[in-house]
Structure formats: structure tokens, C-alpha cells
Design a protein around this motif. Structure first.
Motif, short mmCIF file in Angstrom:
data_model
loop_
_atom_site.label_atom_id
_atom_site.label_comp_id
_atom_site.label_asym_id
_atom_site.label_seq_id
_atom_site.Cartn_x
_atom_site.Cartn_y
_atom_site.Cartn_z
N LEU A 1 -27.71 -6.35 37.41
CA LEU A 1 -26.45 -6.37 37.02
C LEU A 1 -25.42 -6.72 35.98
N ALA B 1 -28.38 -4.88 45.93
CA ALA B 1 -29.54 -5.97 45.75
C ALA B 1 -30.90 -5.28 47.74
N GLN C 1 -30.21 -10.34 38.84
CA GLN C 1 -28.95 -9.87 37.76
C GLN C 1 -29.29 -9.32 36.69
N PRO D 1 -31.86 -13.72 43.90
CA PRO D 1 -30.87 -13.64 42.99
C PRO D 1 -31.26 -13.43 41.21
N TYR E 1 -20.66 -10.60 39.14
CA TYR E 1 -21.13 -9.17 38.14
C TYR E 1 -19.84 -7.89 39.08
N SER F 1 -24.30 -13.22 42.72
CA SER F 1 -23.90 -11.72 42.17
C SER F 1 -22.82 -10.93 42.69
N PHE G 1 -22.19 -5.30 41.20
CA PHE G 1 -23.06 -5.78 42.23
C PHE G 1 -22.01 -4.73 43.64
#
Length: 344
Positions: free
Chosen positions: A276, A286, A273, A269, A323, A320, A326
Motif C-alpha cells: 500500500l 487485501a 502495508q 494488516p 493509504y 489500511s 487501498f
């Protein structure tokens, strides 16, 4: 018509011994101990529930490995069973743009599963090796823009129900390093950890990749285009190491896919990050490449077992989803996913 570079330096590592390597084929060589049907079906149902939380649920396939060996319906059944709703078809040769591909596209579109043509920059360069005389008589492979152009022409010649829905281009400037076989003839720059800095080799390689993307975006018959980038590129710009490559630099494209290099599930993750957080209105995917062998310790998500893989994807999605940028996940390749699902 000249062949594309047939070497696909993809997400699979086939070296090593002591464990069964997974090849770029479908449904992958069966594991030594195959799970019962009820177990594999339950695994698929659980995974489908996990990824149903996101909009884009992509999986990568390699047509050169399985077309002609397995029927399209069997492949698509597995994709649907696992809950994927988008296929990324990794192309490495113009020979893959054939009648078989058209039939596969028609079968996928009939199930409302769009297929994107996926090209990686690393597949389209001329290896700089052998003596000068031998290099001069080697087959000249097309550039990445030329390869995409051939796909777009093929697509326009297909019936509407048998076409690619979109295009994804993966840039890999960091793979053109100083080793002999990775240098491109006529190129001045090679990637290296000591070659950062504005105007340095790394910076120039990224700028060249950006210009190549712009060139591809202007091709006739263009499709909606996603750009796949290494997971370190964004932060390298923020740290002043290179000029361009942060997530908002790709705002003119449909989406940005950040390709994870994390090997440990807990690290996955984090690699997306920052992108995002800073993406704004740019949709971010991702992308998680799975190692084809249990010995792989870097660059790809480790291959352990189905539960380890499922927990990793679940963890990635939960972290995720906080955000707004995402947009989903891309798992690569289908062969390894199926290997893990069927393994006892």
C-alpha cells in the motif's frame, strides 16, 4: 473436450479432528450449535457496516461445490446481507462453464453484483508422479492461459446480462517446490528457501508467472484483469532476492490483490502495508483466506469465532484506509464466513 484439473488446492484445510471442518460448499455444514436468527442477522448487519467503508467488498465462492444444490437467490441473499458487492468465482473445471453458471451470472447481475472469474495458477499444472509409462497416458490438462481462454469464449457466447464482469488470476510460484507431486513435467525450476537470488530458481519461477500473465492479457475477448500475488513477493524484490514482483510491476493491470498468509489477526494488516505504501496509482486489495479448520496454524487466518473474524476485518480496514491505494478487501470463502455467522 478435456477436463480442467479438478483438484482445487484452495484456502480450505479439511484434515484434523475434534472440530467441525468447513467444506467448499454453501452454506457450509451447519455448526453443532446454531445461533438464533436474530443473532445471525445482527452479525451480518454489523459486518456490513464495517466493510461499507471500502469500495471493493469481495467474497470468493466455489461453484463446483454448491451449484445444483442451493438456489442462486439464497446464495445472493447471504452475499447481500453481509454487505459484499463483488463475487470472485473460483473456477477449476470447464464443466463449471455451463447453463447453471449462466443463470447464476444473470441473477447476480440483476442485483448489480458483478462476478469475476477467478483462476489460480496452482490449479493448472500436471502432477509429476507415478512411473514414466503411467505419466505418459495420464490426461493432459490445459495450461492456465488455455483455461482462461475457454472462459473468455464462454463469456462471449453469453447474453450481455449473463457474463463475467472481470477476471482475476492468482500467481503461486512458491507452491511449485521440490516435492515430487508439486513439480511440473519439463520444468527446470523448483521453489525453495535456499533458491533465492537473481537468476535463481525462485526468480525464474516468478518471471515465468509474469510472462504467463502477459500472455493471458493478450487473449481475445479480454476482461479487466486483477492479479493476485503472495504477500511476500513485493519485499522479496526490494531485498534483491528476485527480479520482479513488486506491486508497481503490475501497474498494467486493473488491480493487485495481495493474498495474506497471516494466521493471527494482529498480523493481517502488516502483510499488505508495504504494498500500500509503495503502490502509487495501483489500486491494492487485501485478500484474506479463512482457515476451514480450527487446527490450521499458518498460511490462512485462524478460525475461532465470529467476533474474532469481525474484529480482524475491522482492524485491517482501519489500518489500511490510511493509504490512498487501498481499494478494499476480498474474503475467502463464503462458506466459512457463513459458518462463523451461524455458529452459536
Amino acid at each position: 473436450m478435456r477436463n480442467f484439473l479438478l483438484l482445487s488446492t484452495s484456502v480450505l484445510l479439511l484434515a484434523g479432528c475434534g472440530h467441525t471442518p468447513v467444506r467448499q460448499s454453501y452454506p457450509a455444514a451447519l455448526p453443532p450449535h446454531t445461533a438464533e436468527n436474530s443473532v445471525s442477522r445482527q452479525r451480518a448487519a454489523d459486518f456490513k457496516k464495517i466493510i461499507s467503508q471500502v469500495k471493493t467488498r469481495g467474497v470468493v465462492i466455489f461453484p463446483a461445490a454448491f451449484f445444483g444444490r442451493f438456489d442462486h437467490e439464497r446464495i445472493l441473499n447471504s452475499i447481500e446481507q453481509l454487505g459484499f458487492n463483488r463475487i470472485y468465482c473460483h473456477l477449476t473445471s470447464e464443466q463449471e462453464l455451463n447453463e447453471e453458471m449462466g443463470l447464476f451470472l444473470a441473477a447476480a447481475n440483476k442485483r448489480n453484483i458483478p462476478v469475476e472469474a477467478l483462476f489460480s495458477q496452482q490449479d493448472f499444472y500436471r502432477r509429476y508422479r507415478h512411473n514414466r509409462l503411467f505419466r505418459d497416458i495420464l490426461v493432459q490438462y490445459p495450461s492456465l492461459p488455455q483455461a482462461v481462454e475457454k472462459m473468455l469464449k464462454f463469456n462471449q457466447e453469453q447474453l450481455p446480462e449473463a457474463r463475467f464482469a472481470a477476471l482475476t488470476v492468482q500467481i503461486t510460484p512458491h507452491l511449485f517446490d521440490g516435492s515430487n507431486i508439486r513439480r511440473m513435467r519439463g520444468k527446470l525450476y523448483s521453489w525453495g528457501e535456499t533458491r533465492y537470488g537473481i537468476g535463481g530458481d525462485n526468480d525464474m519461477l516468478v518471471l515465468e508467472a509474469m510472462e504467463m500473465l502477459a500472455q493471458i492479457s493478450r487473449l481475445p475477448g479480454q476482461l479487466p484483469m486483477t492479479v493476485a500475488v503472495p504477500d511476500f513477493l513485493h519485499n522479496a524484490v526490494l531485498q534483491g532476492k528476485i527480479t520482479r514482483g513488486k506491486v508497481t510491476d503490475f501497474a498494467g493491470f486493473s488491480k493487485v490483490a495481495v493474498v495474506s498468509s497471516a494466521n493471527l489477526p494482529s498480523k493481517v494488516p502488516a502483510v499488505v502495508q508495504d504494498e500500500l505504501k509503495d503502490a502509487g496509482a495501483v489500486p491494492v486489495l487485501a485478500a484474506v483466506p479463512l482457515a476451514g479448520h480450527t487446527a490450521v496454524a499458518s498460511g490462512q487466518l485462524r478460525r475461532r469465532n465470529w467476533l474474532d473474524f469481525q474484529r480482524t476485518v475491522n482492524h485491517l480496514i482501519r489500518k489500511s484506509s490510511a493509504y490512498p491505494a487501498f481499494d478494499g478487501v476480498i474474503i475467502s470463502p463464503l462458506a466459512v464466513v457463513e459458518f462463523l455467522r451461524l455458529e452459536e
